[in-house]
Scaffold this active site. Sequence first.
Site, PDB file in Angstrom:
ATOM      1  N   HIS A 307       0.905  -1.317   0.075  1.00 12.91           N
ATOM      2  CA  HIS A 307      -0.028   0.046  -0.044  1.00 12.91           C
ATOM      3  C   HIS A 307       0.712   1.223   0.086  1.00 12.91           C
ATOM      4  O   HIS A 307       2.110   1.196   0.571  1.00 12.91           O
ATOM      5  CB  HIS A 307      -0.778   0.018   1.320  1.00 12.91           C
ATOM      6  CG  HIS A 307      -2.076   0.774   1.330  1.00 12.91           C
ATOM      7  ND1 HIS A 307      -2.086   2.253   1.297  1.00 12.91           N
ATOM      8  CD2 HIS A 307      -3.410   0.721   0.606  1.00 12.91           C
ATOM      9  CE1 HIS A 307      -3.120   2.744   1.230  1.00 12.91           C
ATOM     10  NE2 HIS A 307      -3.838   1.871   0.505  1.00 12.91           N
ATOM     11  N   ASP A 364      -8.107  -5.327  -0.162  1.00 11.51           N
ATOM     12  CA  ASP A 364      -8.500  -6.038  -1.478  1.00 11.51           C
ATOM     13  C   ASP A 364      -8.037  -7.504  -1.197  1.00 11.51           C
ATOM     14  O   ASP A 364      -8.604  -8.539  -1.973  1.00 11.51           O
ATOM     15  CB  ASP A 364      -7.940  -5.282  -2.698  1.00 11.51           C
ATOM     16  CG  ASP A 364      -8.539  -4.328  -3.231  1.00 11.51           C
ATOM     17  OD1 ASP A 364      -9.745  -3.865  -2.581  1.00 11.51           O
ATOM     18  OD2 ASP A 364      -7.835  -3.375  -3.545  1.00 11.51           O
TER      19      ASP A 364
HETATM   20  N1  CMC Z   1       4.034  -7.641  -5.019  1.00 16.89           N
HETATM   21  C1  CMC Z   1       5.590  -7.538  -5.145  1.00 16.89           C
HETATM   22  N2  CMC Z   1       6.335  -6.422  -4.803  1.00 16.89           N
HETATM   23  C2  CMC Z   1       5.729  -5.493  -4.612  1.00 16.89           C
HETATM   24  C3  CMC Z   1       4.176  -5.364  -4.309  1.00 16.89           C
HETATM   25  C4  CMC Z   1       3.723  -6.507  -4.757  1.00 16.89           C
HETATM   26  N3  CMC Z   1       2.240  -6.453  -4.583  1.00 16.89           N
HETATM   27  N4  CMC Z   1       3.793  -4.146  -4.125  1.00 16.89           N
HETATM   28  C5  CMC Z   1       5.217  -3.110  -3.961  1.00 16.89           C
HETATM   29  N5  CMC Z   1       5.979  -4.081  -4.178  1.00 16.89           N
HETATM   30  C6  CMC Z   1       7.400  -3.806  -4.143  1.00 16.89           C
HETATM   31  C7  CMC Z   1       7.992  -2.825  -5.481  1.00 16.89           C
HETATM   32  O1  CMC Z   1       8.408  -3.680  -6.490  1.00 16.89           O
HETATM   33  C8  CMC Z   1       8.906  -1.965  -5.062  1.00 16.89           C
HETATM   34  O2  CMC Z   1      10.167  -2.905  -4.877  1.00 16.89           O
HETATM   35  P1  CMC Z   1      11.708  -2.111  -5.029  1.00 16.89           P
HETATM   36  O3  CMC Z   1      11.761  -1.219  -4.005  1.00 16.89           O
HETATM   37  O4  CMC Z   1      12.553  -3.334  -5.029  1.00 16.89           O
HETATM   38  O5  CMC Z   1      11.459  -1.444  -6.579  1.00 16.89           O
HETATM   39  C9  CMC Z   1       8.446  -1.687  -3.525  1.00 16.89           C
HETATM   40  O6  CMC Z   1       7.921  -2.847  -3.140  1.00 16.89           O
HETATM   41  C10 CMC Z   1       7.720  -0.567  -3.314  1.00 16.89           C
HETATM   42  O7  CMC Z   1       6.515  -0.518  -4.300  1.00 16.89           O
HETATM   43  P2  CMC Z   1       6.088   0.742  -4.934  1.00 16.89           P
HETATM   44  O8  CMC Z   1       5.345   0.091  -6.369  1.00 16.89           O
HETATM   45  O9  CMC Z   1       7.187   1.739  -5.056  1.00 16.89           O
HETATM   46  O10 CMC Z   1       4.934   1.236  -3.875  1.00 16.89           O
HETATM   47  P3  CMC Z   1       3.905   1.984  -4.287  1.00 16.89           P
HETATM   48  O11 CMC Z   1       3.568   2.725  -3.033  1.00 16.89           O
HETATM   49  O12 CMC Z   1       3.991   3.069  -5.550  1.00 16.89           O
HETATM   50  O13 CMC Z   1       2.764   1.119  -4.857  1.00 16.89           O
HETATM   51  C11 CMC Z   1       0.791  -0.512  -4.625  1.00 16.89           C
HETATM   52  C12 CMC Z   1       1.702   0.665  -3.727  1.00 16.89           C
HETATM   53  C13 CMC Z   1      -0.541  -0.601  -3.874  1.00 16.89           C
HETATM   54  C14 CMC Z   1       0.337   0.342  -5.987  1.00 16.89           C
HETATM   55  C15 CMC Z   1       1.739  -1.524  -4.734  1.00 16.89           C
HETATM   56  O14 CMC Z   1       2.137  -2.031  -3.455  1.00 16.89           O
HETATM   57  C16 CMC Z   1       0.878  -2.627  -5.644  1.00 16.89           C
HETATM   58  O15 CMC Z   1       1.105  -2.794  -6.749  1.00 16.89           O
HETATM   59  N6  CMC Z   1       0.363  -3.708  -4.997  1.00 16.89           N
HETATM   60  C17 CMC Z   1      -0.388  -4.633  -5.747  1.00 16.89           C
HETATM   61  C18 CMC Z   1      -1.852  -4.259  -6.333  1.00 16.89           C
HETATM   62  C19 CMC Z   1      -2.801  -3.924  -5.071  1.00 16.89           C
HETATM   63  O16 CMC Z   1      -2.888  -4.841  -4.247  1.00 16.89           O
HETATM   64  N7  CMC Z   1      -3.470  -2.583  -4.875  1.00 16.89           N
HETATM   65  C20 CMC Z   1      -4.686  -2.378  -3.873  1.00 16.89           C
HETATM   66  C21 CMC Z   1      -3.942  -1.265  -3.138  1.00 16.89           C
HETATM   67  S1  CMC Z   1      -5.208  -1.080  -1.627  1.00 16.89           S
HETATM   68  C22 CMC Z   1      -6.603  -0.800  -2.214  1.00 16.89           C
HETATM   69  C23 CMC Z   1      -6.685   0.550  -3.301  1.00 16.89           C
HETATM   70  O17 CMC Z   1      -5.750   1.514  -3.214  1.00 16.89           O
HETATM   71  O18 CMC Z   1      -7.801   0.495  -4.182  1.00 16.89           O
END
Ligand code: CMC
Length: 428
Positions: A307, A364
């Site tokens: 998140h 989710d």
């Molecule tokens: N699986 C694997 N690696 C992950 C995941 C994941 N679900 N989420 C983040 N990471 C890794 C990412 O690759 C990065 O690694 P590194 O530092 O080595 O490059 C690190 O964790 C930080 O991730 P980020 O993408 O920079 O974080 P963000 O704040 O931009 O993204 C997020 C947040 C929710 C988009 C992301 O965690 C994600 O894609 N999760 C899966 C999709 C999901 O479940 N979304 C629902 C979110 S909650 C409800 C809503 O908002 O509607």
Amino acid sequence: MSKTAIFEINGKKFEFPLVVGTENEVAIDIKKLRAMAGGIITLDPGYKNTGSCESAITFLDGEKGILRYRGYAIEDLAEKADFLEIAYLLIFGELPTEEQLIKFSSDIKDQAHVDEDIKKIIDGFPKAAHPMGVLSSLTSALVAFNPTSVDVESDEEMYNAIVRLLGKFPVLTAWAYRKRAGLPLDYGDNSLGYVENFLKMMFKKPTEDYMLNPVVVDALDKLLILHADHEQNCSTSTVRMVGSSHAGLFVSISAGINALWGPLHGGANQAVIEMLEAIKADDGDTKKYMAKAKDKSDPFRLMGFGHRVYKNFDPRAKIIKKSADEVLTDLGVQDPILDIAKGLEEEALRDPYFVDRKLYPNVDFYSGIIYRALGIPTEMFTPMFALGRLPGWIAQWREMRLRKEPIGRPRQVYIGENLRDFKPLTKR
Ligand code: CMC
């Protein structure tokens, strides 16, 4: 604590005021930076460190796992309130009195129908159309049937627009499903509560009565409450951004629905179930999917994990996980993917990749398992999220307009070509 921040740029100092919120969150007010510093701006793709507004609706502390609507803890609200009370609280700022709630509910019921011509629009969609696309189009289409613009300064006009949308949106959501399911586009039953009525509108078959199950009603009510607002997330920021051009409420919400659809946002609830199904079909091989999620050359992510704001745990996920266990037991449903989900969570919480990056199950991760147990089909999970988020979007849109926020218009750092001479077609 100092009340200002000082930036030093090319040896010159610039002083900016600090803004402190009621929970002592601190922000540097850089509104005058560009004018003072000769065109210099801040750069923050994805707004990871940028506050886009001041808001009095939802407080969230991602480090401590706190979520509050208008000062009330989400744990309390999920336990003690119902969805319409929460809608009122979010939009108008206070819990309704009994009288206010009765009026609010009755005014919404008064609007629980749509123009019959909306059916012609639905007719035009292919049956296989994703209900999120249908829902966003129909929400935009509502404007064509209610074209008068709303004076946001008028409490009465705003109130009428709000109850109109809260009344009609469940009809559109249910119809987006019924079109897909080949069911007649029926209206609900105003003798029922908001959630009961929605369930009946979704599932009533033409040949038999729909029997309400209190376990299903309670579970859905709770899920809608947990989704009702989440401060400046992607879809809410979209609603505020679109509304900041003084576009109307309905079209701003329609834009929010599209933003919510993405798998990194609300679309994750559908993606989680598809992922868990894929793992099940793969002999429950969670290790393989954990490895894929950690492999930087593989675009796969563990859906329902991570998140932007929660770096400890998502309090909504905690409540939903408990609720998933209870609902499945109460309904006598045995779903093997619940065990897969729990196993996956356990593995991830032990794995240094997830621990180091503070990746925890989000809202989710378990919600789809409950929706499934309630008989809601997978492609309807994200529309359910939209139904829950509707009061939050409305509250945020209203707040943005009442605070007279300026049009949302970020700047950029240009990294393209410098000025060059035009080449005629024959010389390219
Ligand atoms: N699986 C694997 N690696 C992950 C995941 C994941 N679900 N989420 C983040 N990471 C890794 C990412 O690759 C990065 O690694 P590194 O530092 O080595 O490059 C690190 O964790 C930080 O991730 P980020 O993408 O920079 O974080 P963000 O704040 O931009 O993204 C997020 C947040 C929710 C988009 C992301 O965690 C994600 O894609 N999760 C899966 C999709 C999901 O479940 N979304 C629902 C979110 S909650 C409800 C809503 O908002 O509607």
